[in-house]
Design a protein around this motif. Sequence first.
Motif, PDB file in Angstrom:
ATOM      1  N   UNK A   1     -46.696  14.850  22.055  1.00  0.00           N
ATOM      2  CA  UNK A   1     -47.199  13.491  21.826  1.00  0.00           C
ATOM      3  C   UNK A   1     -47.028  13.138  20.364  1.00  0.00           C
ATOM      4  N   UNK A   2     -46.678  11.880  20.126  1.00  0.00           N
ATOM      5  CA  UNK A   2     -46.480  11.409  18.750  1.00  0.00           C
ATOM      6  C   UNK A   2     -47.078  10.015  18.607  1.00  0.00           C
ATOM      7  N   UNK A   3     -47.579   9.738  17.420  1.00  0.00           N
ATOM      8  CA  UNK A   3     -48.190   8.435  17.157  1.00  0.00           C
ATOM      9  C   UNK A   3     -47.516   7.814  15.938  1.00  0.00           C
ATOM     10  N   UNK A   4     -47.193   6.531  16.083  1.00  0.00           N
ATOM     11  CA  UNK A   4     -46.535   5.762  15.031  1.00  0.00           C
ATOM     12  C   UNK A   4     -47.347   4.507  14.745  1.00  0.00           C
ATOM     13  N   UNK A   5     -47.272   4.015  13.511  1.00  0.00           N
ATOM     14  CA  UNK A   5     -48.012   2.814  13.123  1.00  0.00           C
ATOM     15  C   UNK A   5     -47.516   1.593  13.888  1.00  0.00           C
ATOM     16  N   UNK A   6     -46.204   1.541  14.136  1.00  0.00           N
ATOM     17  CA  UNK A   6     -45.626   0.402  14.860  1.00  0.00           C
ATOM     18  C   UNK A   6     -44.560   0.900  15.836  1.00  0.00           C
ATOM     19  N   UNK A   7     -44.259   0.075  16.799  1.00  0.00           N
ATOM     20  CA  UNK A   7     -43.188   0.414  17.736  1.00  0.00           C
ATOM     21  C   UNK A   7     -41.848   0.454  17.003  1.00  0.00           C
ATOM     22  N   UNK A   8     -41.677  -0.415  16.030  1.00  0.00           N
ATOM     23  CA  UNK A   8     -40.426  -0.428  15.257  1.00  0.00           C
ATOM     24  C   UNK A   8     -40.234   0.895  14.523  1.00  0.00           C
TER      25      UNK A   8
ATOM     26  N   UNK B   1     -39.011  16.187  10.519  1.00  0.00           N
ATOM     27  CA  UNK B   1     -38.274  14.932  10.348  1.00  0.00           C
ATOM     28  C   UNK B   1     -39.221  13.743  10.448  1.00  0.00           C
ATOM     29  N   UNK B   2     -40.075  13.728  11.473  1.00  0.00           N
ATOM     30  CA  UNK B   2     -41.001  12.609  11.654  1.00  0.00           C
ATOM     31  C   UNK B   2     -41.900  12.427  10.441  1.00  0.00           C
ATOM     32  N   UNK B   3     -42.397  13.537   9.905  1.00  0.00           N
ATOM     33  CA  UNK B   3     -43.310  13.467   8.754  1.00  0.00           C
ATOM     34  C   UNK B   3     -42.654  12.821   7.540  1.00  0.00           C
ATOM     35  N   UNK B   4     -41.326  12.843   7.479  1.00  0.00           N
ATOM     36  CA  UNK B   4     -40.619  12.268   6.329  1.00  0.00           C
ATOM     37  C   UNK B   4     -40.317  10.778   6.500  1.00  0.00           C
ATOM     38  N   UNK B   5     -40.632  10.216   7.657  1.00  0.00           N
ATOM     39  CA  UNK B   5     -40.273   8.824   7.939  1.00  0.00           C
ATOM     40  C   UNK B   5     -41.464   7.881   7.798  1.00  0.00           C
ATOM     41  N   UNK B   6     -41.218   6.634   7.372  1.00  0.00           N
ATOM     42  CA  UNK B   6     -42.307   5.669   7.251  1.00  0.00           C
ATOM     43  C   UNK B   6     -42.854   5.296   8.628  1.00  0.00           C
ATOM     44  N   UNK B   7     -44.162   5.104   8.686  1.00  0.00           N
ATOM     45  CA  UNK B   7     -44.810   4.677   9.917  1.00  0.00           C
ATOM     46  C   UNK B   7     -45.293   5.812  10.793  1.00  0.00           C
ATOM     47  N   UNK B   8     -44.944   7.058  10.447  1.00  0.00           N
ATOM     48  CA  UNK B   8     -45.389   8.205  11.235  1.00  0.00           C
ATOM     49  C   UNK B   8     -46.865   8.470  10.959  1.00  0.00           C
ATOM     50  N   UNK B   9     -47.632   8.706  12.023  1.00  0.00           N
ATOM     51  CA  UNK B   9     -49.057   9.012  11.882  1.00  0.00           C
ATOM     52  C   UNK B   9     -49.305  10.493  12.127  1.00  0.00           C
ATOM     53  N   UNK B  10     -49.039  10.963  13.344  1.00  0.00           N
ATOM     54  CA  UNK B  10     -49.162  12.388  13.645  1.00  0.00           C
ATOM     55  C   UNK B  10     -48.505  12.711  14.988  1.00  0.00           C
ATOM     56  N   UNK B  11     -48.357  14.016  15.242  1.00  0.00           N
ATOM     57  CA  UNK B  11     -47.790  14.464  16.510  1.00  0.00           C
ATOM     58  C   UNK B  11     -48.329  15.849  16.825  1.00  0.00           C
ATOM     59  N   UNK B  12     -48.080  16.294  18.040  1.00  0.00           N
ATOM     60  CA  UNK B  12     -48.530  17.622  18.414  1.00  0.00           C
ATOM     61  C   UNK B  12     -47.877  18.098  19.696  1.00  0.00           C
ATOM     62  N   UNK B  13     -47.633  19.391  19.751  1.00  0.00           N
ATOM     63  CA  UNK B  13     -47.069  20.036  20.934  1.00  0.00           C
ATOM     64  C   UNK B  13     -48.174  20.847  21.578  1.00  0.00           C
ATOM     65  N   UNK B  14     -48.418  20.617  22.858  1.00  0.00           N
ATOM     66  CA  UNK B  14     -49.435  21.382  23.575  1.00  0.00           C
ATOM     67  C   UNK B  14     -48.794  22.056  24.780  1.00  0.00           C
TER      68      UNK B  14
END
Length: 130
Positions: free
Chosen positions: A100-107, A77-90
């Motif tokens: 952890x997930x990283x987004x271009x903006x808080x919005x 789902x995240x990969x399909x949304x604008x502003x998504x950079x990357x994420x990972x499960x450890x």
Amino acid sequence: MSAMAAASFSAGIAAPSARRLTQVKSRASRTVTRAASKPKPGINGVPYVAANRFVIPDSDPAVVARFEEEMRRRETLMASLPGFTHCGLTKDGAHEYTFAQEWATKQAYEDYMNNPERRRSHMAVGVYQY
């Protein structure tokens, strides 16, 4: 480097001597040195990072499988949304995970959090988030 400074540095916290400093003039025309303000996450090109920790106390294989499947759904789902950079499960230990997930903006992150598809997902019984 003192033991306290070394501990702060190793924890990812900048030691006081490593901070950026700025000089400003006070009312009395003295020069005062102050720590520069940190860039704010999600603003002016600084990515917004969110991390969640999960615990599966009894490590039931069925619960672990449902949890990992739900996290894969969230990644898709995240990969399909604008502003998504990357994420990972450890996996942090026998019973703990960090997502952890990283987004271009808080919005962009807030838009994801309010997405109806994300809101419908709930963790399986036996998974605790803190």
